[in-house]
Design a protein around this motif. Structure first.
Motif, mmCIF file in Angstrom:
data_model
loop_
_atom_site.group_PDB
_atom_site.id
_atom_site.type_symbol
_atom_site.label_atom_id
_atom_site.label_comp_id
_atom_site.label_asym_id
_atom_site.label_seq_id
_atom_site.Cartn_x
_atom_site.Cartn_y
_atom_site.Cartn_z
ATOM 1 N N THR A 54 0.854 -1.294 0.043
ATOM 2 C CA THR A 54 0.208 -0.049 0.176
ATOM 3 C C THR A 54 0.778 1.411 -0.075
ATOM 4 O OG1 THR A 54 -1.687 -0.875 1.190
ATOM 5 C CG2 THR A 54 -1.696 1.364 1.300
ATOM 6 N N VAL A 55 1.586 1.226 0.797
ATOM 7 C CA VAL A 55 2.726 2.436 0.863
ATOM 8 C C VAL A 55 3.663 2.599 -0.416
ATOM 9 C CG1 VAL A 55 4.834 3.205 2.076
ATOM 10 C CG2 VAL A 55 3.350 2.252 3.259
ATOM 11 N N CYS A 56 4.150 1.445 -0.967
ATOM 12 C CA CYS A 56 4.769 1.745 -2.289
ATOM 13 C C CYS A 56 3.641 2.131 -3.405
ATOM 14 C CB CYS A 56 5.246 0.487 -2.779
ATOM 15 S SG CYS A 56 6.700 -0.213 -1.671
ATOM 16 N N ASP A 57 2.285 1.620 -3.488
ATOM 17 C CA ASP A 57 1.493 1.923 -4.288
ATOM 18 C C ASP A 57 1.299 3.498 -4.328
ATOM 19 O OD1 ASP A 57 1.340 -0.701 -5.375
ATOM 20 O OD2 ASP A 57 -0.356 -0.990 -4.452
ATOM 21 N N ILE A 58 1.180 4.041 -3.208
ATOM 22 C CA ILE A 58 0.951 5.532 -2.939
ATOM 23 C C ILE A 58 2.258 6.072 -3.464
ATOM 24 C CG2 ILE A 58 0.418 7.307 -1.238
ATOM 25 C CD1 ILE A 58 -1.053 5.121 0.158
ATOM 26 N N ILE A 59 3.148 5.820 -3.159
ATOM 27 C CA ILE A 59 4.506 6.576 -3.496
ATOM 28 C C ILE A 59 4.617 6.596 -4.883
ATOM 29 C CG2 ILE A 59 6.934 6.569 -3.209
ATOM 30 C CD1 ILE A 59 6.612 5.551 -0.462
ATOM 31 N N GLN A 60 4.136 5.371 -5.747
ATOM 32 C CA GLN A 60 4.234 5.007 -7.067
ATOM 33 C C GLN A 60 3.599 6.111 -7.861
ATOM 34 O OE1 GLN A 60 6.992 3.285 -8.014
ATOM 35 N NE2 GLN A 60 6.509 3.106 -10.437
ATOM 36 N N LYS A 61 2.328 6.447 -7.213
ATOM 37 C CA LYS A 61 1.260 7.297 -7.945
ATOM 38 C C LYS A 61 1.995 8.619 -7.906
ATOM 39 C CE LYS A 61 -2.663 4.511 -7.032
ATOM 40 N NZ LYS A 61 -4.090 4.273 -6.183
ATOM 41 N N ASN A 62 2.390 8.958 -6.870
ATOM 42 C CA ASN A 62 2.964 10.309 -6.754
ATOM 43 C C ASN A 62 4.200 10.596 -7.299
ATOM 44 O OD1 ASN A 62 0.803 11.719 -4.929
ATOM 45 N ND2 ASN A 62 1.042 9.954 -4.120
ATOM 46 N N LYS A 63 5.143 9.739 -7.286
ATOM 47 C CA LYS A 63 6.588 10.030 -7.669
ATOM 48 C C LYS A 63 6.888 8.735 -8.023
ATOM 49 C CE LYS A 63 10.561 12.313 -8.215
ATOM 50 N NZ LYS A 63 11.068 12.245 -9.358
ATOM 51 N N PRO A 64 6.963 8.173 -9.365
ATOM 52 C CA PRO A 64 7.451 6.753 -9.471
ATOM 53 C C PRO A 64 8.862 6.649 -9.148
ATOM 54 C CG PRO A 64 6.173 7.945 -11.569
ATOM 55 C CD PRO A 64 6.481 8.960 -10.398
ATOM 56 N N ILE A 65 8.977 5.421 -8.761
ATOM 57 C CA ILE A 65 10.376 5.022 -8.362
ATOM 58 C C ILE A 65 11.021 4.447 -9.716
ATOM 59 C CG2 ILE A 65 11.678 3.247 -7.108
ATOM 60 C CD1 ILE A 65 9.123 3.153 -5.106
ATOM 61 N N GLU A 66 12.010 5.061 -9.856
ATOM 62 C CA GLU A 66 12.881 4.783 -11.369
ATOM 63 C C GLU A 66 13.736 3.629 -11.080
ATOM 64 O OE1 GLU A 66 14.866 8.374 -12.106
ATOM 65 O OE2 GLU A 66 12.770 9.379 -12.375
#
Length: 80
Positions: A42-54
């Motif tokens: 859930t944490v990763c999904d929220i972060i990925q929506k706002n600032k994709p992890i490259e």
């Protein structure tokens, strides 16, 4: 470290984000890896929506167990 720290009201879950890492800490009672994974995802999904992890260069899981030691029991086992 220059970044952000977010915590739940009870301070059992924390997310720390800076320019090099994302740390998710969960101090609530351990109920199994599947439950922890869902929280982490859930944490990763929220972060990925706002600032994709490259790029992800490291991924770690650390489990810390707590041992409660009765002080009287500890004292009775010390050599005399």
């Amino acid at each position: 470290m220059c970044g952000y720290c977010f915590q739940t009201d009870d301070q059992k879950q924390s997310i720390i984000i800076d320019n090099k890492r994302i740390i998710f800490a969960d101090k609530s009672a351990y109920t199994g890896f599947d439950d922890f994974y869902e929280k982490f995802k859930t944490v990763c999904d929220i972060i990925q929506k706002n600032k994709p992890i490259e790029k992800c260069s490291q991924l770690a899981l650390k489990y810390v167990n707590q041992f409660y030691i009765d002080q009287d029991e500890l004292n009775s086992e010390q050599p005399k």
